[in-house]
Scaffold this motif. Sequence first.
Motif, short mmCIF file in Angstrom:
data_model
loop_
_atom_site.label_atom_id
_atom_site.label_comp_id
_atom_site.label_asym_id
_atom_site.label_seq_id
_atom_site.Cartn_x
_atom_site.Cartn_y
_atom_site.Cartn_z
N SER A 57 69.91 42.63 42.79
CA SER A 57 69.86 43.58 41.68
C SER A 57 68.41 43.99 41.47
O SER A 57 67.54 43.15 41.26
CB SER A 57 70.42 42.91 40.42
OG SER A 57 70.31 43.79 39.34
N PHE A 58 68.16 45.29 41.57
CA PHE A 58 66.81 45.80 41.37
C PHE A 58 66.90 47.20 40.78
O PHE A 58 67.64 48.04 41.28
CB PHE A 58 66.04 45.84 42.70
CG PHE A 58 64.61 46.24 42.53
CD1 PHE A 58 63.67 45.33 42.08
CD2 PHE A 58 64.19 47.54 42.79
CE1 PHE A 58 62.35 45.69 41.91
CE2 PHE A 58 62.88 47.93 42.62
CZ PHE A 58 61.96 46.99 42.17
N ASP A 59 66.13 47.44 39.75
CA ASP A 59 66.14 48.73 39.06
C ASP A 59 65.06 49.64 39.66
O ASP A 59 63.88 49.51 39.36
CB ASP A 59 65.90 48.51 37.56
CG ASP A 59 65.98 49.77 36.75
OD1 ASP A 59 66.23 50.85 37.33
OD2 ASP A 59 65.81 49.68 35.52
N LEU A 60 65.49 50.53 40.55
CA LEU A 60 64.55 51.43 41.22
C LEU A 60 63.83 52.36 40.24
O LEU A 60 62.76 52.87 40.55
CB LEU A 60 65.30 52.27 42.26
CG LEU A 60 65.86 51.48 43.45
CD1 LEU A 60 66.84 52.34 44.25
CD2 LEU A 60 64.74 50.99 44.34
N SER A 61 64.37 52.55 39.07
CA SER A 61 63.74 53.45 38.09
C SER A 61 62.43 52.89 37.54
O SER A 61 61.64 53.62 36.95
CB SER A 61 64.70 53.77 36.95
OG SER A 61 64.93 52.63 36.14
N LYS A 62 62.18 51.61 37.74
CA LYS A 62 60.93 51.00 37.27
C LYS A 62 59.73 51.44 38.11
O LYS A 62 58.60 51.37 37.64
CB LYS A 62 61.03 49.48 37.33
CG LYS A 62 61.99 48.88 36.34
CD LYS A 62 62.01 47.38 36.47
CE LYS A 62 62.96 46.74 35.48
NZ LYS A 62 62.96 45.28 35.61
N LEU A 63 59.97 51.87 39.32
CA LEU A 63 58.89 52.24 40.23
C LEU A 63 58.19 53.51 39.76
O LEU A 63 58.81 54.42 39.25
CB LEU A 63 59.44 52.46 41.63
CG LEU A 63 60.13 51.26 42.28
CD1 LEU A 63 60.84 51.67 43.55
CD2 LEU A 63 59.14 50.15 42.54
N SER A 64 56.88 53.56 39.95
CA SER A 64 56.11 54.76 39.61
C SER A 64 56.34 55.82 40.69
O SER A 64 56.87 55.54 41.77
CB SER A 64 54.62 54.43 39.54
OG SER A 64 54.12 54.16 40.84
N LYS A 65 55.91 57.02 40.40
CA LYS A 65 56.01 58.11 41.37
C LYS A 65 55.25 57.75 42.65
O LYS A 65 55.77 57.91 43.75
CB LYS A 65 55.45 59.41 40.78
CG LYS A 65 55.46 60.55 41.76
CD LYS A 65 54.88 61.82 41.18
CE LYS A 65 54.92 62.95 42.21
NZ LYS A 65 54.40 64.20 41.67
#
Length: 100
Positions: free
Chosen positions: A40-48
Amino acid sequence: MNISDILISKKINPLKVVYNVTAQEILHLLSDALNEFSISFDLSKLSKKELEKILSDYAETIEIYHSENYHRERATLLRNETILRKYGLTIEQINKLDFV
């Protein structure tokens, strides 16, 4: 948050072609690989900047790895271990992705 929303929120065009693959398709493939290995990993946490590095790294793996067993996706995620660990991915989860 869905994959398109993640890219749009970072001002990355979801239909941007990355080595004849859109950014959206790459994130779907990476998300599928994480799910396949029960990570489980939330890709939305990554910066541009981080997402753009991951997209670029995926493009490089196309030339090196075949598409079976998520090899391209796993290689991309392993190349970005430092970024992913910054957002909570554990050593155990990284080891699940490894080719060993």
